[in-house]
Design a protein around this motif. Structure first.
Motif, PDB file in Angstrom:
ATOM      1  N   ASP A 221     -51.432  -6.349 -36.898  1.00  0.00           N
ATOM      2  CA  ASP A 221     -51.558  -6.288 -35.442  1.00  0.00           C
ATOM      3  C   ASP A 221     -50.753  -5.091 -34.937  1.00  0.00           C
ATOM      4  O   ASP A 221     -49.529  -5.076 -35.055  1.00  0.00           O
ATOM      5  CB  ASP A 221     -51.022  -7.590 -34.832  1.00  0.00           C
ATOM      6  N   PRO A 222     -51.403  -4.059 -34.379  1.00  0.00           N
ATOM      7  CA  PRO A 222     -50.649  -2.863 -33.963  1.00  0.00           C
ATOM      8  C   PRO A 222     -49.587  -3.160 -32.919  1.00  0.00           C
ATOM      9  O   PRO A 222     -48.479  -2.613 -32.979  1.00  0.00           O
ATOM     10  CB  PRO A 222     -51.730  -1.923 -33.422  1.00  0.00           C
ATOM     11  N   VAL A 223     -49.883  -4.031 -31.976  1.00  0.00           N
ATOM     12  CA  VAL A 223     -48.897  -4.377 -30.955  1.00  0.00           C
ATOM     13  C   VAL A 223     -47.757  -5.166 -31.598  1.00  0.00           C
ATOM     14  O   VAL A 223     -46.581  -4.976 -31.269  1.00  0.00           O
ATOM     15  CB  VAL A 223     -49.543  -5.176 -29.807  1.00  0.00           C
ATOM     16  N   GLY A 224     -48.087  -6.032 -32.553  1.00  0.00           N
ATOM     17  CA  GLY A 224     -47.060  -6.786 -33.259  1.00  0.00           C
ATOM     18  C   GLY A 224     -46.123  -5.871 -34.029  1.00  0.00           C
ATOM     19  O   GLY A 224     -44.901  -6.101 -34.061  1.00  0.00           O
ATOM     20  N   ILE A 225     -46.667  -4.823 -34.673  1.00  0.00           N
ATOM     21  CA  ILE A 225     -45.836  -3.859 -35.380  1.00  0.00           C
ATOM     22  C   ILE A 225     -44.883  -3.162 -34.417  1.00  0.00           C
ATOM     23  O   ILE A 225     -43.682  -3.027 -34.697  1.00  0.00           O
ATOM     24  CB  ILE A 225     -46.713  -2.814 -36.104  1.00  0.00           C
ATOM     25  N   LEU A 226     -45.394  -2.715 -33.290  1.00  0.00           N
ATOM     26  CA  LEU A 226     -44.545  -2.020 -32.312  1.00  0.00           C
ATOM     27  C   LEU A 226     -43.450  -2.943 -31.792  1.00  0.00           C
ATOM     28  O   LEU A 226     -42.289  -2.531 -31.645  1.00  0.00           O
ATOM     29  CB  LEU A 226     -45.398  -1.510 -31.151  1.00  0.00           C
ATOM     30  N   ARG A 227     -43.806  -4.196 -31.527  1.00  0.00           N
ATOM     31  CA  ARG A 227     -42.822  -5.132 -30.990  1.00  0.00           C
ATOM     32  C   ARG A 227     -41.737  -5.442 -32.026  1.00  0.00           C
ATOM     33  O   ARG A 227     -40.543  -5.423 -31.703  1.00  0.00           O
ATOM     34  CB  ARG A 227     -43.513  -6.421 -30.544  1.00  0.00           C
ATOM     35  N   SER A 228     -42.146  -5.720 -33.268  1.00  0.00           N
ATOM     36  CA  SER A 228     -41.156  -6.087 -34.288  1.00  0.00           C
ATOM     37  C   SER A 228     -40.279  -4.897 -34.673  1.00  0.00           C
ATOM     38  O   SER A 228     -39.135  -5.074 -35.098  1.00  0.00           O
ATOM     39  CB  SER A 228     -41.860  -6.644 -35.534  1.00  0.00           C
ATOM     40  N   THR A 229     -40.805  -3.669 -34.530  1.00  0.00           N
ATOM     41  CA  THR A 229     -40.047  -2.473 -34.912  1.00  0.00           C
ATOM     42  C   THR A 229     -39.121  -1.986 -33.810  1.00  0.00           C
ATOM     43  O   THR A 229     -37.967  -1.612 -34.080  1.00  0.00           O
ATOM     44  CB  THR A 229     -41.017  -1.342 -35.296  1.00  0.00           C
ATOM     45  N   PHE A 230     -39.588  -1.997 -32.581  1.00  0.00           N
ATOM     46  CA  PHE A 230     -38.843  -1.342 -31.511  1.00  0.00           C
ATOM     47  C   PHE A 230     -38.219  -2.281 -30.487  1.00  0.00           C
ATOM     48  O   PHE A 230     -37.397  -1.841 -29.682  1.00  0.00           O
ATOM     49  CB  PHE A 230     -39.750  -0.354 -30.774  1.00  0.00           C
ATOM     50  N   VAL A 231     -38.596  -3.566 -30.482  1.00  0.00           N
ATOM     51  CA  VAL A 231     -38.114  -4.467 -29.439  1.00  0.00           C
ATOM     52  C   VAL A 231     -37.369  -5.671 -30.005  1.00  0.00           C
ATOM     53  O   VAL A 231     -36.224  -5.939 -29.633  1.00  0.00           O
ATOM     54  CB  VAL A 231     -39.289  -4.954 -28.550  1.00  0.00           C
ATOM     55  N   SER A 232     -38.000  -6.389 -30.922  1.00  0.00           N
ATOM     56  CA  SER A 232     -37.460  -7.665 -31.382  1.00  0.00           C
ATOM     57  C   SER A 232     -36.289  -7.475 -32.340  1.00  0.00           C
ATOM     58  O   SER A 232     -36.183  -6.451 -33.019  1.00  0.00           O
ATOM     59  CB  SER A 232     -38.548  -8.479 -32.083  1.00  0.00           C
ATOM     60  N   GLU A 233     -35.436  -8.495 -32.410  1.00  0.00           N
ATOM     61  CA  GLU A 233     -34.389  -8.511 -33.413  1.00  0.00           C
ATOM     62  C   GLU A 233     -35.053  -8.640 -34.785  1.00  0.00           C
ATOM     63  O   GLU A 233     -35.931  -9.480 -34.975  1.00  0.00           O
ATOM     64  CB  GLU A 233     -33.456  -9.694 -33.179  1.00  0.00           C
ATOM     65  N   PRO A 234     -34.703  -7.784 -35.763  1.00  0.00           N
ATOM     66  CA  PRO A 234     -35.341  -7.884 -37.079  1.00  0.00           C
ATOM     67  C   PRO A 234     -35.110  -9.270 -37.683  1.00  0.00           C
ATOM     68  O   PRO A 234     -33.969  -9.737 -37.757  1.00  0.00           O
ATOM     69  CB  PRO A 234     -34.668  -6.773 -37.889  1.00  0.00           C
ATOM     70  N   THR A 235     -36.200  -9.902 -38.102  1.00  0.00           N
ATOM     71  CA  THR A 235     -36.149 -11.305 -38.507  1.00  0.00           C
ATOM     72  C   THR A 235     -36.596 -11.469 -39.952  1.00  0.00           C
ATOM     73  O   THR A 235     -37.691 -11.029 -40.322  1.00  0.00           O
ATOM     74  CB  THR A 235     -37.071 -12.151 -37.603  1.00  0.00           C
ATOM     75  N   PRO A 236     -35.775 -12.108 -40.788  1.00  0.00           N
ATOM     76  CA  PRO A 236     -36.202 -12.362 -42.167  1.00  0.00           C
ATOM     77  C   PRO A 236     -37.235 -13.473 -42.227  1.00  0.00           C
ATOM     78  O   PRO A 236     -37.252 -14.362 -41.365  1.00  0.00           O
ATOM     79  CB  PRO A 236     -34.903 -12.759 -42.861  1.00  0.00           C
ATOM     80  N   ILE A 237     -38.106 -13.425 -43.226  1.00  0.00           N
ATOM     81  CA  ILE A 237     -39.047 -14.510 -43.463  1.00  0.00           C
ATOM     82  C   ILE A 237     -38.258 -15.750 -43.888  1.00  0.00           C
ATOM     83  O   ILE A 237     -37.353 -15.674 -44.721  1.00  0.00           O
ATOM     84  CB  ILE A 237     -40.057 -14.128 -44.555  1.00  0.00           C
ATOM     85  N   ASP A 238     -38.612 -16.898 -43.318  1.00  0.00           N
ATOM     86  CA  ASP A 238     -37.892 -18.132 -43.632  1.00  0.00           C
ATOM     87  C   ASP A 238     -37.837 -18.371 -45.141  1.00  0.00           C
ATOM     88  O   ASP A 238     -38.862 -18.322 -45.825  1.00  0.00           O
ATOM     89  CB  ASP A 238     -38.583 -19.323 -42.964  1.00  0.00           C
ATOM     90  N   GLY A 239     -36.631 -18.628 -45.634  1.00  0.00           N
ATOM     91  CA  GLY A 239     -36.437 -18.987 -47.027  1.00  0.00           C
ATOM     92  C   GLY A 239     -36.288 -17.822 -47.979  1.00  0.00           C
ATOM     93  O   GLY A 239     -35.808 -18.010 -49.108  1.00  0.00           O
ATOM     94  N   MET A 240     -36.670 -16.622 -47.556  1.00  0.00           N
ATOM     95  CA  MET A 240     -36.628 -15.499 -48.486  1.00  0.00           C
ATOM     96  C   MET A 240     -35.212 -15.008 -48.792  1.00  0.00           C
ATOM     97  O   MET A 240     -34.917 -14.659 -49.944  1.00  0.00           O
ATOM     98  CB  MET A 240     -37.516 -14.355 -47.975  1.00  0.00           C
ATOM     99  N   PRO A 241     -34.292 -14.934 -47.836  1.00  0.00           N
ATOM    100  CA  PRO A 241     -32.924 -14.541 -48.215  1.00  0.00           C
ATOM    101  C   PRO A 241     -32.329 -15.475 -49.268  1.00  0.00           C
ATOM    102  O   PRO A 241     -31.659 -15.017 -50.204  1.00  0.00           O
ATOM    103  CB  PRO A 241     -32.155 -14.619 -46.892  1.00  0.00           C
TER     104      PRO A 241
END
Length: 384
Positions: A221-241
């Motif tokens: 999702d192009p808008v999703g990429i822009l939001r996750s890169t430039f706006v949202s706090e970087p979020t790990p995938i649940d359970g992956m860390p």
């Protein structure tokens, strides 16, 4: 007649993802700063610009100046055929003065992600957009203090401001981690420190995708990429860390991790901070094909990812052909196909492939990415 580029098995999936997500429309409406080189071009000597086309063969590299920005990128040392240590050092140089179009670009991104004019999130966008609007400085040489006793000369970089040097290193114990710092004027800013892990030829190693494997990116999702890169706090995938922490315990702390992403190198500082916050230390391997363009971020994540990743996996195999590999990815991009290609290309090298099957179909955009037929085709000849 010029040869046609090789089509990969994910070309069709990429094309349909881009069509469904209207990627081309979003890219065409985003500003590209790659042609706006007024500030850096004015301060660059004509000879420096001309010789930078020679890349590492440039006979007269320019030194780093006080108003420059330097990035040093973490790497992994390996033994060559004679048993001597060497490593690929990647560095970049920029002009500290950002493009004059920063506010325009911030406004465009804010509009794309649905923010109102003057929203407080614009401050986050302006901060994160920095690596996309600093103009690259070609032909620079960067001096680096490797540990306490060795000085390296990296570069000169090519037209994209990036230098890549295969450097011989002192004889150290496997598992050692050496810290290096840029030997530059005190006013220089950027990523002035890096780490080199010395990885012996044998043992385990991990190759991991980043976007939608360990970090929420919404790559379909192009808008999703822009939001996750430039706006949202970087979020790990649940359970992956937690999973990666357990893997690190199993393969030992000295095992090298490689975080292989189709994201452009503009995101290196952003992703390095994310890695340090949630995951084991490891070398970030990113893409430099779309340097200096915001729209290029979208194309990097959605075009030619299989071929790109296989090429980089081939490089890692050249460094550590006797290691036992664990490869981890997800179903949103070309990870199944790339890992299947690598397994068949290097028999016996890859011991385990883990694919996170992303089940939020709305975020993926195309249901067929999770169909069994896709995985059967991608992993043809790979034991279950």
């Amino acid at each position: 007649m010029s040869p046609q580029p090789r089509r990969t098995t994910t070309d069709g999936l990429e094309s349909r993802t881009r069509t469904t997500g209207h990627f081309s429309d979003t890219e065409s409406s985003l500003a590209s700063v790659s042609t706006n080189q007024s500030q850096a071009a004015r301060k660059e000597h004509k000879i420096t610009r001309l010789l930078s086309y020679l890349g590492s063969n440039n006979p007269l590299p320019a030194e780093i100046a006080a108003d420059d920005v330097v990035w040093l990128m973490d790497n992994t040392a390996f033994r060559d055929a004679k048993g001597a240590w060497q490593a690929e050092f990647v560095a970049a140089a920029f002009d500290k003065q950002p493009s004059a179009r920063v506010l325009d670009i911030v406004g465009e991104i804010a509009h794309k992600v649905g923010l109102s004019k003057g929203a407080k999130e614009e401050e986050t966008i302006e901060r994160r957009i920095g690596p996309f609007v600093m103009e690259v400085l070609p032909g620079r040489r960067i001096r680096v203090n490797f540990g306490r006793r060795t000085q390296l000369k990296l570069g000169p970089g090519g037209r994209n401001g990036i230098s890549s040097d295969l450097v011989k290193l002192p004889d150290l114990r496997g598992g050692s981690v050496v810290r290096s710092t840029a030997d530059v004027p005190i006013e220089v800013t950027g990523l002035l420190g890096m780490k080199t892990l010395f990885a012996e030829p044998e043992g385990w190693a991990v190759i991991s995708d980043i976007d939608d494997t360990i970090k929420v990116t919404q790559t379909s999702d192009p808008v999703g990429i822009l939001r996750s890169t430039f706006v949202s706090e970087p979020t790990p995938i649940d359970g992956m860390p937690e999973l990666y922490g357990q893997i690190r315990e199993l393969v030992t702390p000295s095992a090298p991790f490689f975080y292989l992403s189709a994201s452009p190198y503009n995101l290196y500082p952003f992703l390095r901070s994310f890695r340090d916050a949630y995951y084991p230390h490891g070398q970030l391997i990113l893409r430099d094909a779309s340097w200096m363009t915001v729209s290029g971020l979208l194309s990097s994540l959605t075009l030619g990812t299989e071929k790109y990743k296989v090429d980089r996996i081939r490089k890692i195999h050249g460094w550590l052909p006797r290691r036992k590999l664990i490869c981890i990815g997800d179903s949103t991009q070309s990870d199944p196909e790339a890992y299947g290609d690598a397994y068949r290309a290097f028999p016996g090298w890859i011991k385990l492939i883990l694919i996170r099957k992303v089940t939020d179909i709305a975020a993926i955009g195309i249901r067929e990415k999770n169909e069994p037929e896709r995985f059967e085709k991608a992993f043809a000849g790979v034991p279950r």
